[in-house]
Enzyme design. Sequence first.
Site, mmCIF file in Angstrom:
data_model
loop_
_atom_site.group_PDB
_atom_site.id
_atom_site.type_symbol
_atom_site.label_atom_id
_atom_site.label_comp_id
_atom_site.label_asym_id
_atom_site.label_seq_id
_atom_site.Cartn_x
_atom_site.Cartn_y
_atom_site.Cartn_z
ATOM 1 N N HIS A 1 -60.310 -0.452 3.000
ATOM 2 C CA HIS A 1 -60.649 0.329 1.683
ATOM 3 C C HIS A 1 -61.651 0.993 1.362
ATOM 4 O O HIS A 1 -62.740 0.134 1.671
ATOM 5 C CB HIS A 1 -60.144 -0.162 0.637
ATOM 6 C CG HIS A 1 -58.298 -0.305 0.468
ATOM 7 N ND1 HIS A 1 -57.467 -0.119 1.032
ATOM 8 C CD2 HIS A 1 -58.146 -0.895 -0.892
ATOM 9 C CE1 HIS A 1 -56.707 -0.530 1.396
ATOM 10 N NE2 HIS A 1 -55.963 -1.356 -0.582
ATOM 11 N N LYS B 1 -54.134 4.761 -11.822
ATOM 12 C CA LYS B 1 -54.050 5.936 -11.742
ATOM 13 C C LYS B 1 -52.343 6.283 -12.515
ATOM 14 O O LYS B 1 -52.867 7.570 -12.718
ATOM 15 C CB LYS B 1 -53.684 6.230 -10.209
ATOM 16 C CG LYS B 1 -53.765 7.668 -9.805
ATOM 17 C CD LYS B 1 -54.589 8.319 -8.597
ATOM 18 C CE LYS B 1 -53.283 7.308 -7.795
ATOM 19 N NZ LYS B 1 -52.441 9.354 -7.402
#
Length: 897
Positions: free
Chosen positions: A137, A559
């Site tokens: 990531h 999120k």
Amino acid sequence: MASLPAIANNSDIRFLGTLLGDVIRSYGGPRLFEATETIRKASVERHRGLAEGRTDDHAAVDLSLEKLSLDETLDFVRGFMLFSMLANLAEDRQGIAAEHGADLASAIAQLEAEGIDRTQVRALLDHALIVPVLTAHPTEVRRKSMIDHRNRIAELLALRDAGRDTTPDGDRVDDAILRQIALLWQTRVLRRDRLYVTDEVDTALSYLRDVFLPALPALYQRWDRALGERTPSFLKPGSWIGGDRDGNPYVTADSLKTALARASEAVLGYYCQAVHALGAELSISTEHAVADPAVEALAAASGDDATSRADEPYRRALSGIYARLAATQQKLTGKTAPRPGRLTGAPYASPADLRADLVTLAHGLGTALKTGGALGRLIRAVETFGFHLATLDLRQNSAVHERVVAELLKVSGVEADYLALDEDARVALLRRELANARPLTTRFAAYSDETAGELAILQAAADAHAAYGPACITNYIVSMAQSVSDLLEVNLLLKEVGLYRPGDTPSAAIMAVPLFETIGDLEAAPAVMTAWFALPEIATIAKARGHQEVMIGYSDSNKDGGYLTSTWQLSKASTALRPVFEQAGVGMQLFHGRGGAVGRGGGSAFAAIRAQPGGTVQGRIRITEQGEVIAAKYGTRDAAMTNLEAIASATLLASLEPERLSNADTTRFCAAMDWLSDTAFHSYRDLVYGTVGGDERGFRTFFRQMTPIAEIAGLKIGSRPASRTKSDRIEDLRAIPWVFSWAQARVMLPGWYGVGQALAGFEDKALLRDMAQGWPLFASALANLEMVLAKSDMAIAARYAGLVEDPALRDTVFGRIRDGWQQTHDGLLDATGQSRLLEKHPALEASIRLRLPYIEPLNLLQIELIKRRRAGEEDARIGEGILLSINAIATGLRNSG
């Protein structure tokens, strides 16, 4: 406002800072040094004034920054970035803030004090599995060259600690450190080209080879002493790099093969070197010792007939082992061993066969030699790393599997429109196909590129199992898993390459693992797993394996629903899954998708694991490690041993400690958390996904203009695209750039928004204080929240808000953010009984306050450069300055995405 305590720099920071100043003066010139010092002193003075209760604005700093030319700006940013990097190093050398009880000996002692003896500890470890999983990531902003110099400085500082004046090569230690800092100053910070998957593989391999390989066997020796007996090899490394295809079109069968081959080459090369070194050490002669018959047999079979070693059976046996290892390396990797010899041998069929030969040598040694030492560490390494070094996960999005399975079923004539079927019909069809040994694929059909690519990946996985052993790939993560069919589709694909075998007793060599990410998916997880275990063939496979893994994702749930709701829903999902697994008679293994930033589940792993709901850890846990966190936690052997031991001890405590909350407290705390979570969720969703001025795009526009999200795309820090689609919707943006952007703008919104409204609206403030004091989950959540608030700065954030073109939009949205921050700040202080942020965490407070004066000028410069870039200025140095500032701010904050 009360005055804050003075910051006491540690001696390493002062020493390294002085050397950096010398380097800037020597290589950048007196003018740059003086300008840098002027800005540094002005910023430090401003923050000192704020600490003393004064309310100066940014004018003094701004005035100095305006005097910098573009070239000086670039050099200034590099200087401040390097200071932050060196300060991080100095802090890392102090360990993980010496978290109390974060070592196995302390954990065992604590458990014994609570009536849990070592027999119970050993019973847990017999079936335990702890895996830190390295991912690619993209949150590591530093080039590997920068990290290498940083690690060399760490090694030199260790020599300095030991009282050494010179290095083994004869250089003065202080001079050698100065040279490394000078090299850092002259090393290009930014990558010119984007990273490829092979680059990410090589970076991860450097940590696995140079740190994990030597660190873990040494750590096990420490644990053996703590337990009073040999511990099972329960902690092993994992990786996603080369196998994680979710949203990354560049991960292919070739990248999977490359990742596996390079890992195997590294670990086999390590074994060859270790065996060669043992040959020099085990000089035991039959003139002075009686050789064990099994050792003599190994020696005789080696083919080593050198007269100089005729009386040295261990050396001759090791010659044979080396020859077989060399043959194994040639077979698996096509590479020649480091020291080719004249002897030949058959390749080892498995790591177990190699271990058996090494154990034969160990058993033949006398009491003083048979345990520990280099031979003991090598045996432990073979147990832990096998021929594959780190277990590699496969990962793909469920939508891809649906399309691939639909095509296979259509081409084979089984089902013309699989995608049109409802869930029940899909499950029935998939189960029928899984019970049938007939393959769906045929060499005579032409498949789409997507299907052909997925089939190639699976064939590469099957080939890897045959070559390296089944431990090389054990898990297949299904992103956005929402149903039983999402998991059955994976098994169907595995069946095509022989990794799922039907029959009276079906088996799966690779486990399908659901990843529940959004708030809705987490809430549905227990029902999905109940239905999964209700399938007789699945229950048979899971019971034979002994466990089933479920991955729960922090980043997308954050999120989707905000920090507090994400944290609570993950805990509730874990708790709700426990009875599902108990009913099925299957052990639960949770895989936590933690990251570096709190918005991605970051914070103290030791505290987070201990805060898991009772009965959900069960000695088995896997945790993702990403980006900048990998370098911070595993950059050196000492740091790796400290952090790995923290994970191990936390897992032990979380698995065996008695429940700390009474039933009454659990009931009232959970009810309160439900209310807090619901309130925080609606506040967060209303801001991020609601309408502003009747326009649903309002917040989206605000976000993209206020933060450097567009500029972050210019950083070459990962092979994976920043967004799942070409849409500019928040829903389609990946969690990493979402968190990264808010961090750069010093808002840190994903780590706190909504919590303030919840705390302010909750009437029973005394209950909140009880929860903060007596509930590890709530305490851990507030601790991470507090760190984020301390790193945010609404005054600087207001400057970024000035980048928003529409004043009405800017004032509306930023006003809500600023008010929410203040509510969160005030509510946290009240709940924790503090007069200021981090009052009860002086080490972390000092760390953050030390670097804030070095981050603020970078923010102000970044804003001005973004203004110029967005106004149309085309000077390449402006773009480079923006990217350098992003790099520098991320380094200073230590939380990227």
